[in-house]
Design an enzyme around this catalytic site. Structure first.
Site, PDB file in Angstrom:
ATOM      1  N   ASP A 111      44.260  80.675  91.441  1.00  0.00           N
ATOM      2  CA  ASP A 111      43.898  79.284  91.681  1.00  0.00           C
ATOM      3  C   ASP A 111      44.717  78.444  90.701  1.00  0.00           C
ATOM      4  O   ASP A 111      45.309  78.980  89.750  1.00  0.00           O
ATOM      5  CB  ASP A 111      42.394  79.112  91.447  1.00  0.00           C
TER       6      ASP A 111
ATOM      7  N   ASP B 253      44.021  74.489  89.453  1.00  0.00           N
ATOM      8  CA  ASP B 253      43.264  73.630  88.542  1.00  0.00           C
ATOM      9  C   ASP B 253      42.130  74.402  87.873  1.00  0.00           C
ATOM     10  O   ASP B 253      41.281  74.988  88.546  1.00  0.00           O
ATOM     11  CB  ASP B 253      42.701  72.421  89.300  1.00  0.00           C
TER      12      ASP B 253
ATOM     13  N   THR C  35      45.733  77.197  95.970  1.00  0.00           N
ATOM     14  CA  THR C  35      44.996  76.048  95.460  1.00  0.00           C
ATOM     15  C   THR C  35      44.354  75.224  96.567  1.00  0.00           C
ATOM     16  O   THR C  35      44.845  75.192  97.705  1.00  0.00           O
ATOM     17  CB  THR C  35      45.929  75.145  94.626  1.00  0.00           C
ATOM     18  N   SER C  36      43.288  74.519  96.210  1.00  0.00           N
ATOM     19  CA  SER C  36      42.655  73.576  97.143  1.00  0.00           C
ATOM     20  C   SER C  36      43.321  72.212  97.091  1.00  0.00           C
ATOM     21  O   SER C  36      42.970  71.319  97.860  1.00  0.00           O
ATOM     22  CB  SER C  36      41.160  73.437  96.817  1.00  0.00           C
TER      23      SER C  36
ATOM     24  N   LYS D 249      38.296  76.852 100.596  1.00  0.00           N
ATOM     25  CA  LYS D 249      37.315  77.617  99.832  1.00  0.00           C
ATOM     26  C   LYS D 249      35.942  76.970  99.977  1.00  0.00           C
ATOM     27  O   LYS D 249      35.852  75.747 100.002  1.00  0.00           O
ATOM     28  CB  LYS D 249      37.716  77.637  98.345  1.00  0.00           C
TER      29      LYS D 249
ATOM     30  N   ASP E 203      38.283  79.929  88.606  1.00  0.00           N
ATOM     31  CA  ASP E 203      37.378  79.322  87.632  1.00  0.00           C
ATOM     32  C   ASP E 203      36.172  78.658  88.273  1.00  0.00           C
ATOM     33  O   ASP E 203      35.232  78.275  87.569  1.00  0.00           O
ATOM     34  CB  ASP E 203      38.126  78.266  86.807  1.00  0.00           C
TER      35      ASP E 203
END
Length: 223
Positions: free
Chosen positions: A13, A15, A106-107, A138, A163
């Protein structure tokens, strides 16, 4: 720490996992939430690890178009990169990996992801799965499955670094092993997975087939 296990690839991931962008993200989202009349303190914890369009959509605010608002938030976040920096040890750790054996999943939209990685000095991988690459973000497993597929491996043979609860759920649903990064949490995330607070605590060994083993360098926090 995954004793005796090797992985075909690592999926990260972004961030909160390889960069710390919480201050910048929360500045932008706090302004947006205030304009919508939301309880900012209660709302901000819900934004992490999830695509903006889904965060806004599940609020079902009258007269609010999630697509339009997500686009406006992207522009605001792209303009606010102050205070973005890498998680401790992340740059060196990523640099130690075989380039064909890791990806960022990543989102964040691709444009924002590239801007934040540049601001933090994170190397851009050959495989980057961003918000627009999947239909369902996600906690759906689609993004991690796609990241593994683009690397030419099975998600079940991957180690995911995450995270946020939504990302952890996505990794679990994809069948991947999970390492939790607690670097940006005020309080360690409660999880059954192994957790670390810095990449300085781990190193890798690569076998003749390119599979990767993770090794502890110092004390590791197991949750």
């Amino acid at each position: 720490m995954f004793a005796g296990r090797k992985f075909a690839a690592f999926l990260f991931d972004m961030d909160g996992t390889v960069i710390n962008s919480i201050a910048a993200a929360e500045r932008v989202w706090a302004q947006w939430a205030h304009r919508q009349g939301l309880d900012v303190a209660k709302f901000l914890p819900t934004i992490h690890g999830v695509r903006a369009i889904e965060t806004i959509g599940r609020l079902a605010l009258p007269g609010v178009d999630p697509i339009r608002e997500a686009d406006a938030l992207l522009k605001a976040e792209a303009a606010d990169l102050d205070g973005i920096h890498p998680i401790a040890g992340a740059v060196a750790f990523l640099g130690s990996l075989p380039p064909e054996r890791w990806a960022i999943v990543t989102s964040a939209p691709r444009e924002l992801a590239l801007l934040r990685m540049k601001a933090a000095g994170i190397p851009v991988p050959s495989v980057l799965v961003a918000a627009e690459d999947v239909t369902f973000g996600k906690p759906a497993p689609d993004c991690f499955r796609l990241g593994a597929e683009r690397l030419g491996v099975d998600a079940r043979d991957c180690l995911v670094f995450e995270d946020a609860p939504a990302g952890i759920m996505a990794a679990e649903a994809a069948g991947a092993a999970v390492m939790v990064i607690n670097a940006t949490h005020q309080h360690a995330l409660e999880t059954r997975h192994t957790a670390i607070i810095s990449y300085d605590t781990v190193s890798i060994a690569v076998d003749e087939s390119g599979w990767i083993a993770l090794r502890p360098e110092r004390a590791v926090e197991a949750c």
